[in-house]
Design a protein around this motif. Structure first.
Motif, PDB file in Angstrom:
ATOM      1  N   VAL A 156       0.841  -1.197   0.000  1.00 32.83           N
ATOM      2  CA  VAL A 156       0.000   0.000   0.000  1.00 32.83           C
ATOM      3  C   VAL A 156       0.878   1.250   0.000  1.00 32.83           C
ATOM      4  O   VAL A 156       1.755   1.390   0.832  1.00 32.83           O
ATOM      5  CB  VAL A 156      -0.921   0.024   1.248  1.00 32.83           C
ATOM      6  N   ILE A 158       0.629   5.422   0.078  1.00 31.94           N
ATOM      7  CA  ILE A 158      -0.162   6.644   0.173  1.00 31.94           C
ATOM      8  C   ILE A 158       0.733   7.736  -0.430  1.00 31.94           C
ATOM      9  O   ILE A 158       1.725   8.148   0.185  1.00 31.94           O
ATOM     10  CB  ILE A 158      -0.504   6.995   1.643  1.00 31.94           C
ATOM     11  N   GLU A 194      -8.549   5.316  12.592  1.00 35.43           N
ATOM     12  CA  GLU A 194      -8.751   3.908  12.262  1.00 35.43           C
ATOM     13  C   GLU A 194      -9.005   3.071  13.502  1.00 35.43           C
ATOM     14  O   GLU A 194      -8.500   3.376  14.581  1.00 35.43           O
ATOM     15  CB  GLU A 194      -7.514   3.359  11.550  1.00 35.43           C
TER      16      GLU A 194
HETATM   17  P1  AMP Z   1      -4.456  -1.714   4.006  1.00 34.69           P
HETATM   18  O1  AMP Z   1      -3.341  -2.700   3.846  1.00 34.69           O
HETATM   19  O2  AMP Z   1      -5.443  -1.718   2.890  1.00 34.69           O
HETATM   20  O3  AMP Z   1      -5.086  -1.806   5.358  1.00 34.69           O
HETATM   21  O4  AMP Z   1      -3.769  -0.283   4.052  1.00 34.69           O
HETATM   22  C1  AMP Z   1      -2.750   0.033   4.984  1.00 34.69           C
HETATM   23  C2  AMP Z   1      -2.999   1.376   5.601  1.00 34.69           C
HETATM   24  O5  AMP Z   1      -3.052   2.388   4.586  1.00 34.69           O
HETATM   25  C3  AMP Z   1      -4.328   1.495   6.310  1.00 34.69           C
HETATM   26  O6  AMP Z   1      -4.253   1.005   7.616  1.00 34.69           O
HETATM   27  C4  AMP Z   1      -4.576   2.981   6.256  1.00 34.69           C
HETATM   28  O7  AMP Z   1      -3.829   3.639   7.259  1.00 34.69           O
HETATM   29  C5  AMP Z   1      -4.022   3.364   4.917  1.00 34.69           C
HETATM   30  N1  AMP Z   1      -5.087   3.366   3.908  1.00 34.69           N
HETATM   31  C6  AMP Z   1      -5.427   2.340   3.109  1.00 34.69           C
HETATM   32  N2  AMP Z   1      -6.449   2.679   2.301  1.00 34.69           N
HETATM   33  C7  AMP Z   1      -6.772   3.944   2.602  1.00 34.69           C
HETATM   34  C8  AMP Z   1      -7.755   4.880   2.102  1.00 34.69           C
HETATM   35  N3  AMP Z   1      -8.577   4.567   1.088  1.00 34.69           N
HETATM   36  N4  AMP Z   1      -7.793   6.098   2.669  1.00 34.69           N
HETATM   37  C9  AMP Z   1      -6.949   6.442   3.660  1.00 34.69           C
HETATM   38  N5  AMP Z   1      -5.996   5.624   4.151  1.00 34.69           N
HETATM   39  C10 AMP Z   1      -5.904   4.393   3.647  1.00 34.69           C
END
Ligand code: AMP
Ligand code: GLY
Length: 426
Positions: A156, A158, A194
């Motif tokens: 992931v 950002i 979160e």
């Molecule tokens: P994930 O592996 O999909 O949980 O993404 C890892 C982290 O990235 C998450 O715990 C969030 O902190 C951040 N993140 C993922 N998707 C989003 C989103 N659409 N908007 C904001 N933060 C996100």
């Protein structure tokens, strides 16, 4: 009731916490863990079988005549462990490979959310950079770019600006995460705090199983790279009962119903990573397992027996099971990590052998092993989980950090601000 033989699959801090709790159950006659770790060895027999060795685990379950198999990590589900056990009628707490796609394929999950109208970020799934770029044109910074498949928590990005977003897309489609990045998911950025919400499921019925808040960044003040989680606490006051109800109605229930309707009934833990936005809880991601280290604080707070719930979920009998009973206390877990975690954790660091875990502190082993001389050394990025209960989160925090002060790991580090959001406001 006859005592059960239970096989626990996994080797992390999550599995040590599960083993610790399962071993306290009057229903547990024999607990075997594969592959386990030196901490788990205090409460279970260890067998050296890898979590992705499906045939090896099935043979082990048969050999010990397991009444229940409890699967910790998603990697074992992804390769079909639960499917093989189902063929042999061995009850398994953990989902089929098809059901585990809620974790193992972000594109599957986003499409599932769209089909069932579940609240989550707007998104697109792309296999080429030009179409990905066209969707990015419709969004504003920051941009969220994800590899579709499992990428050990590193898939992931950002991106603060468009150049970084374009680079991440090219990087993923270019094969940095192998087949996991053959498709990229691009999402709208959601603002909010979160929280992790847990449900135990038996294919048809879901039962609320607590909540926690994680700290994903490596360093104090939520700075540094994303990790698997540096510490947790439970309950998280930000996730009010009203928000839990809303998430339950809008996400968890329709997900369990939708999976059953689509022919892949969901069994095991449904872990919803939520973003608490101004317009209510929205799904960041689903996981098909307990959070690590969220599981540690849940196990500490769980007053009632865990085993009847795991068994009922594995046998499709949750509707008749008594819900979990939680202690009034708050729980905290602080991760002691190896030097260089998460990018290049240094293994082999010596861990002090006899820390003083007085008071209410409990230590769960994560990445530990015994070296040739029988000394406890680091064997992974996250090494020990120091956990505590307290009448308040402040008290739990003080006990955990006092205990941490008595442990040493060469080069190791931990965050000193676990729980800061709740400690600041409540
Ligand atoms: P994930 O592996 O999909 O949980 O993404 C890892 C982290 O990235 C998450 O715990 C969030 O902190 C951040 N993140 C993922 N998707 C989003 C989103 N659409 N908007 C904001 N933060 C996100
Ligand atoms: N602690 C976050 C996770 O288990 O994915």
């Amino acid at each position: 009731m006859e005592k059960l033989t239970i096989l626990l699959v996994g080797s992390g801090g999550r599995e040590h916490a599960l083993a610790w709790k399962i071993a306290q159950s009057p229903l547990c006659g024999r607990l075997v863990a594969a592959p386990g770790n030196p901490g788990i060895e205090a409460v279970a027999e260890l067998r050296d079988t890898k979590v992705t060795d499906v045939e090896g685990l099935v043979a082990l379950a048969q050999q010990i005549a397991a009444d229940l198999v409890v699967v910790g990590p998603e990697s074992a589900l992804e390769v079909g462990l639960a499917d093989r056990l189902a063929e042999l009628n061995i009850p398994c707490f953990g989902g089929s490979a098809q059901a585990a796609r809620l974790e193992t394929s972000k594109a599957f999950t986003k499409d599932f959310c769209a089909r069932h109208g579940l609240p989550t970020a707007a998104y697109g799934v792309y296999t080429d950079a030009a179409s990905a770029g066209a969707f990015l044109d419709t969004l504003t910074a920051p941009f969220v770019i994800k590899a579709d498949g499992l990428a050990a928590g590193k898939g992931v990005v950002i991106a603060a600006d468009r150049a970084e977003a374009d680079a991440a897309v090219l990087d993923m489609l270019g094969g940095r995460f192998g087949s996991a990045g053959a498709r990229v998911v691009i999402e709208e950025f959601m603002h909010g705090e979160e929280a992790s919400l847990f449900a135990i499921c038996d294919g048809q019925t879901a039962m609320l199983f607590g909540a926690a808040q994680d700290h994903k960044r490596a360093y104090d003040g939520d700075r540094g790279p994303n990790t698997g989680g540096m510490g947790t606490y439970s309950p998280p006051p930000v996730l009010t009962d009203a928000l839990v109800d809303q998430a339950w109605r809008e996400l968890i229930e329709p997900t369990v119903k939708g999976m059953a309707a689509e022919g892949c009934p969901y069994v095991g833990v449904l872990y919803a990573g939520l973003m608490l936005t101004e317009s209510g809880p929205k799904l960041v991601e689903y996981n098909a397992r307990f959070g690590d280290p969220e599981c540690q604080v849940l196990m500490l707070r769980l007053e009632s027996d865990l085993v009847p719930l795991l068994l009922a979920a594995a046998q499709g009998a949750l509707a008749a099971a008594a819900p979990p009973v939680w202690r009034e206390e708050a729980a905290i877990c602080v991760v002691l990590a190896a030097e260089g975690y998460p990018d290049a954790p240094k293994t082999g660091g010596l861990i002090s052998q006899e820390p003083d875990f007085g008071g209410e502190a409990v230590v769960f082993h994560a990445g530990t092993t015994l070296d040739a001389e029988g000394r406890l050394v680091a064997a992974g990025g996250r090494v020990l989980n120091v956990c505590a209960l307290g009448a308040t989160l402040h008290e739990a925090r003080d006990v955990a950090y006092a205990a941490l002060g008595t442990v040493s790991l060469e080069g190791g580090f931990y965050r000193t601000d676990i729980g800061w959001r709740a400690l600041q406001h409540y």
